[in-house]
Design an enzyme around this catalytic site. Sequence first.
Site, mmCIF file in Angstrom:
data_model
loop_
_atom_site.group_PDB
_atom_site.id
_atom_site.type_symbol
_atom_site.label_atom_id
_atom_site.label_comp_id
_atom_site.label_asym_id
_atom_site.label_seq_id
_atom_site.Cartn_x
_atom_site.Cartn_y
_atom_site.Cartn_z
ATOM 1 N N THR A 38 -1.971 -4.458 14.636
ATOM 2 C CA THR A 38 -0.659 -4.075 15.166
ATOM 3 C C THR A 38 -0.747 -3.629 16.623
ATOM 4 O O THR A 38 -1.662 -2.903 17.019
ATOM 5 C CB THR A 38 -0.066 -2.939 14.320
ATOM 6 O OG1 THR A 38 0.020 -3.371 12.963
ATOM 7 C CG2 THR A 38 1.334 -2.562 14.810
ATOM 8 N N GLU A 39 0.233 -4.075 17.407
ATOM 9 C CA GLU A 39 0.351 -3.689 18.808
ATOM 10 C C GLU A 39 1.683 -2.998 19.033
ATOM 11 O O GLU A 39 2.602 -3.111 18.192
ATOM 12 C CB GLU A 39 0.235 -4.917 19.706
ATOM 13 C CG GLU A 39 -1.102 -5.627 19.586
ATOM 14 C CD GLU A 39 -1.229 -6.834 20.503
ATOM 15 O OE1 GLU A 39 -2.288 -7.472 20.469
ATOM 16 O OE2 GLU A 39 -0.265 -7.138 21.250
ATOM 17 N N ILE B 54 -3.492 2.409 13.926
ATOM 18 C CA ILE B 54 -4.744 1.917 13.353
ATOM 19 C C ILE B 54 -5.363 2.970 12.435
ATOM 20 O O ILE B 54 -5.845 4.011 12.892
ATOM 21 C CB ILE B 54 -5.744 1.518 14.462
ATOM 22 C CG1 ILE B 54 -5.074 0.541 15.461
ATOM 23 C CG2 ILE B 54 -6.993 0.909 13.844
ATOM 24 C CD1 ILE B 54 -4.460 -0.697 14.821
ATOM 25 N N GLU C 199 -5.585 -7.105 0.456
ATOM 26 C CA GLU C 199 -5.021 -5.902 1.066
ATOM 27 C C GLU C 199 -3.729 -5.508 0.370
ATOM 28 O O GLU C 199 -3.506 -4.328 0.057
ATOM 29 C CB GLU C 199 -4.753 -6.140 2.553
ATOM 30 C CG GLU C 199 -4.044 -4.976 3.235
ATOM 31 C CD GLU C 199 -3.836 -5.180 4.725
ATOM 32 O OE1 GLU C 199 -3.118 -4.362 5.332
ATOM 33 O OE2 GLU C 199 -4.379 -6.148 5.284
ATOM 34 N N ARG D 196 10.717 23.800 -16.629
ATOM 35 C CA ARG D 196 11.822 24.414 -15.883
ATOM 36 C C ARG D 196 13.032 24.564 -16.803
ATOM 37 O O ARG D 196 13.417 23.620 -17.498
ATOM 38 C CB ARG D 196 12.177 23.528 -14.686
ATOM 39 C CG ARG D 196 13.404 23.962 -13.906
ATOM 40 C CD ARG D 196 13.165 25.239 -13.136
ATOM 41 N NE ARG D 196 14.260 25.490 -12.203
ATOM 42 C CZ ARG D 196 14.400 26.603 -11.515
ATOM 43 N NH1 ARG D 196 13.512 27.572 -11.635
ATOM 44 N NH2 ARG D 196 15.416 26.757 -10.687
ATOM 45 N N GLY E 261 15.361 22.358 -5.240
ATOM 46 C CA GLY E 261 14.821 22.978 -4.031
ATOM 47 C C GLY E 261 13.304 22.985 -3.988
ATOM 48 O O GLY E 261 12.705 22.865 -2.913
#
Length: 389
Positions: A136-137, A167, A252, A278, A350
């Site tokens: 990536t650039e 990177i 990948e 809870r 929250g």
Amino acid sequence: MSGLDGPDHRDRPILEAEHEAFRATVREFLEREVRPHHAQWEADGIVPRELWTKAGAQGLLCFDVPEEYGGAGVTDFRYNMVLAEEMTKAGASGPGFPVHTDIIVPYLTSLGTDEQKRRWLPGCVSGETITAIAMTEPGAGSDLQGIRTTAIDKGDHYVLNGSKTFISNGILADLVIVVARTDPEAGHRGISLLVVERGMAGFERGRNLDKMGLKAQDTAELFFEDVEVPKQNLLGDEGSGFISLMTNLPQERLSIATMAAAACEAVLGMCLDYAKEREAFGRPIGKFQHNRFLVAEMATEARVARVFVDDCVRLHNAGKLDTSLAAMAKWWTTELQTKIVDRAVQLHGGYGYMNEYPVARAYVDSRVQTIYGGTTEIQKEIIGRSLGL
């Protein structure tokens, strides 16, 4: 089920006893070497180098490197999957082991000459040599054909100029596979892969980027100004870089999908624990139909993702995972991950917005999953074209 452990792995036919034994090794390593320190690494923005050598000594890096180069020679992606699952469920987003093992080192093993493999692979296995890949650039992300970094042939070396950004492992990396143009007039056939080594004159690292999530993983800008890269560091044939990238990208994307599926399971576990513990209006919040249905949907979707990814790993081990199916796995599981974790934060109320709760960290860490490795939109484009559209 707990938020850390996820579902019982015994109901997964793809896994055998040796994979579960490896899981126990990974889990013990993470409990000992990672969990107690990860909060500090998030504050530091990087993990220490010695963690890499400890992982190497434990056999957690580069399983598929042949024995003659110091590896185990185990070409079974199920081990990669188990490592990614345990790291994800432990919230161990800092160590860039999957990037190194699943994504970068396979370029060295598949494209490297015998001399290159002997020079680089033993250190990759031991953790003494950390790797990165620079695609990536600033002006070119998913469009690899748009890269502007150039490498001019000067006889016995190339002169490399350009910059890269986002990177992973960029600060720690000792070897960086740089995607560069060796022939500006040849389109995708003019792209090559050059290995830049730490200390080469003109190779500079920018800042360690301040990301929304994945705080402990170093992500950097890299700059190359008249870097003289010897021809011995050309990876593969000149002009073959784009094809090599396309060949390696399915693994990948599968690696990212394995992490996404594991994250879905981990977040589901967090929600189950919270819904049982809870209380509101005198009873556990999981007893309210809305919440019960919400968690039921999460459980179903996480199960679908798990079965899909496990099947993709099976196909990959058999050499049958094609580009289109890898793209399906990548986009669908990562989009599901972001959806499930968003619902999970809402369920926690929250507390879900507090960083000390794992669900809050899972929320910010998940967001990049639909971006790196090729955005969701790019994955859909790949699939659409494979359908003849």
